[in-house]
Write an enzyme that holds these catalytic residues in place. Structure first.
Site, PDB file in Angstrom:
ATOM      1  N   ARG A  97       0.861  -1.183   0.000  1.00 57.85           N
ATOM      2  CA  ARG A  97       0.000   0.000   0.000  1.00 57.85           C
ATOM      3  C   ARG A  97       0.897   1.232   0.000  1.00 57.85           C
ATOM      4  O   ARG A  97       2.023   1.191   0.482  1.00 57.85           O
ATOM      5  CB  ARG A  97      -0.884   0.034   1.251  1.00 57.85           C
ATOM      6  CG  ARG A  97      -2.055  -0.906   1.172  1.00 57.85           C
ATOM      7  CD  ARG A  97      -3.055  -0.658   2.286  1.00 57.85           C
ATOM      8  NE  ARG A  97      -2.522  -0.916   3.598  1.00 57.85           N
ATOM      9  CZ  ARG A  97      -2.474  -0.026   4.581  1.00 57.85           C
ATOM     10  NH1 ARG A  97      -2.900   1.212   4.402  1.00 57.85           N
ATOM     11  NH2 ARG A  97      -1.992  -0.350   5.757  1.00 57.85           N
TER      12      ARG A  97
ATOM     13  N   ARG B  54      -6.228  10.954   7.377  1.00 56.32           N
ATOM     14  CA  ARG B  54      -5.841  11.820   8.489  1.00 56.32           C
ATOM     15  C   ARG B  54      -5.194  13.103   7.977  1.00 56.32           C
ATOM     16  O   ARG B  54      -4.806  13.180   6.803  1.00 56.32           O
ATOM     17  CB  ARG B  54      -4.912  11.094   9.456  1.00 56.32           C
ATOM     18  CG  ARG B  54      -3.669  10.511   8.816  1.00 56.32           C
ATOM     19  CD  ARG B  54      -2.843   9.736   9.846  1.00 56.32           C
ATOM     20  NE  ARG B  54      -1.497   9.504   9.343  1.00 56.32           N
ATOM     21  CZ  ARG B  54      -0.474   9.072  10.062  1.00 56.32           C
ATOM     22  NH1 ARG B  54      -0.622   8.814  11.354  1.00 56.32           N
ATOM     23  NH2 ARG B  54       0.715   8.887   9.524  1.00 56.32           N
TER      24      ARG B  54
END
Ligand code: FDA
Length: 389
Positions: free
Chosen positions: A258, A289
């Protein structure tokens, strides 16, 4: 310089081996780095507009309980007394993380004691008792109960994996920490802090030895430059910290990762969010975030009226993306075993670090494993002629 050892990659694994070889054994070390700077993913630089230190490849917080590693790193930098804390925005309300008594009482609008909260979560976690979790949702519910799982973990994890958690394997999480007190320190380690003068000063101090030569913008697989795999392997001991599958020309398939896309924004306010890391738990907000790096160094005099924020978007890595977190699918694990067998045959090459071993390593783990590899393999090889790898 005639080198005694070549190190591919200048992240903390390679840096630690280089430092030990030069300072402890007096060896001549040649380091090769594909990027235009050293330090691997821990590299940071001052934002040109504000002077705020930016962790270019994502927020890096140093923490460890390993005495040996702590003592080792303190030779190169001191650390601030920064204590990492994380908050999460869920439905427009901000909660402390990891889930603790403060989170639970705010979420349930209650004033539970630790024992009352424990009993409540145990009851909620019992919803699927006696059933083997079939997917991540079942697993999450069985660990912390449906209400907390669905509020704080489900959609956040779905964003991290770009996959509905009902289609994610239960094995992605083995535990979800819940603290039955008001402690919201993010790490449990004995030591934590940020390098006082920044990561780059720390990294430079590790290689401050004339016996260490570094060639940046030099790819080990680029045969148009002289320091490539074909020219070096078998002729000189090599420490390789690049991707394991790339070393073997992807012969057993590509290992999957990822990655994160960062969207950086400059704002005309001194303080955007009041803290360094704010998670966004809900699916409607497509980033995971926001980091506001000025909060990593409250002791510094950063300018007023300006700040930098970085939104993080998580996704599967394509060929040209930075590999960040190993996915570890069944196919990856099969390929990894085959690559490990091949790596064992390469007796002049030591594979190390997060890319070279296909595993997520925190900085203290990369440094700790490099110190161990140095003591068990590299030093005995150069001192007594023991096998290198
Ligand atoms: P690292 O990836 O740092 O270095 C490998 C180097 O090899 C790179 O510089 C690369 O360019 C180079 N290279 C690769 N192929 C090459 C080739 N063919 N030729 C030449 N050079 C080549 N840890 C922690 O303790 N606290 C934290 O908060 C975080 N946060 C964090 C966020 C994100 C997004 C990530 C991805 C990682 C973290 N980490 C972390 C982990 C930390 O980054 C990690 O422990 C160290 O980078 C590991 O150091 P390595 O030397 O193993 O690899």
């Amino acid at each position: 310089m005639e080198a005694d050892i070549v190190i591919v990659g200048t992240g903390f694994f390679g840096l630690t081996i280089a430092e030990r070889c030069a300072n402890e054994l007096g060896l001549k070390v040649l380091m090769l780095e594909k990027r235009n700077h050293i330090g691997g993913n821990a590299y940071s630089e001052a934002d040109p507009e504000t002077g705020i230190e930016i962790h270019k490849y994502g927020a890096h917080l140093f923490h460890t309980s390993n005495e040996k590693v702590w003592k080792y790193v303190n030779q190169f930098t001191s650390f601030t007394n920064y204590v990492h804390k994380v908050y999460t925005n869920h439905k427009g309300e901000v909660f402390p993380m990891p889930i603790n008594l403060g989170t639970i009482n705010q979420f349930f609008r209650a004033a539970y004691t630790p024992d009352e909260a424990k009993a409540l979560i145990a009851e909620q976690a019992g919803e699927l008792a006696g059933k083997d979790p079939e997917n991540l949702n079942d697993k999450g519910i069985s660990l912390i109960g449906r209400p907390l799982y669905e509020a704080f973990i489900k959609e956040y994890t779905g964003k991290q994996w770009q996959t509905d958690p009902k289609n994610l394997p239960a094995s992605i999480i083995s535990r979800l920490p819940v603290r039955y007190n008001y402690d919201n320190r993010y790490f449990n380690d004995t030591y934590e802090g940020l390098p006082t003068n920044g990561y780059t000063a720390w990294i430079n101090a590790m290689v401050d030895n004339p016996n260490i030569e570094i060639k940046t913008e030099t790819d080990f697989f680029d045969e148009s430059q002289p320091y490539n795999k074909a020219a070096l392997v078998g002729k000189i001991p090599v420490v390789y910290t690049g991707p394991l599958d790339r070393y073997f020309d992807y012969s057993e398939g590509k290992l999957s990762w990822r990655t994160i896309d960062f969207e950086t924004e400059h704002l005309e306010v001194t303080d955007f969010q009041g803290t360094s890391v704010m998670n966004y738990a809900d699916a409607e907000i497509n980033y995971t975030r926001i980091i506001e790096p000025r909060h990593f160094h409250p002791e510094r005099e950063y300018p007023e009226g300006k700040t930098v924020i970085m939104r993080e978007f998580s996704r599967f890595a394509n060929e040209d993306d930075e590999p960040y977190y190993p996915i570890n699918s069944d196919d990856d694990r099969t390929a990894l075993l085959a690559y490990r067998e091949k790596a064992k045959q390469e007796t002049d090459v030591l594979f190390g670090g997060r890319l070279g071993t296909y595993q997520y390593l925190d900085m203290h783990m990369a440094i700790g494993s490099a110190l161990t590899a140095f003591e068990n393999l590299v030093a005995p090889h150069f001192r007594d002629g023991a096998p290198f790898a």
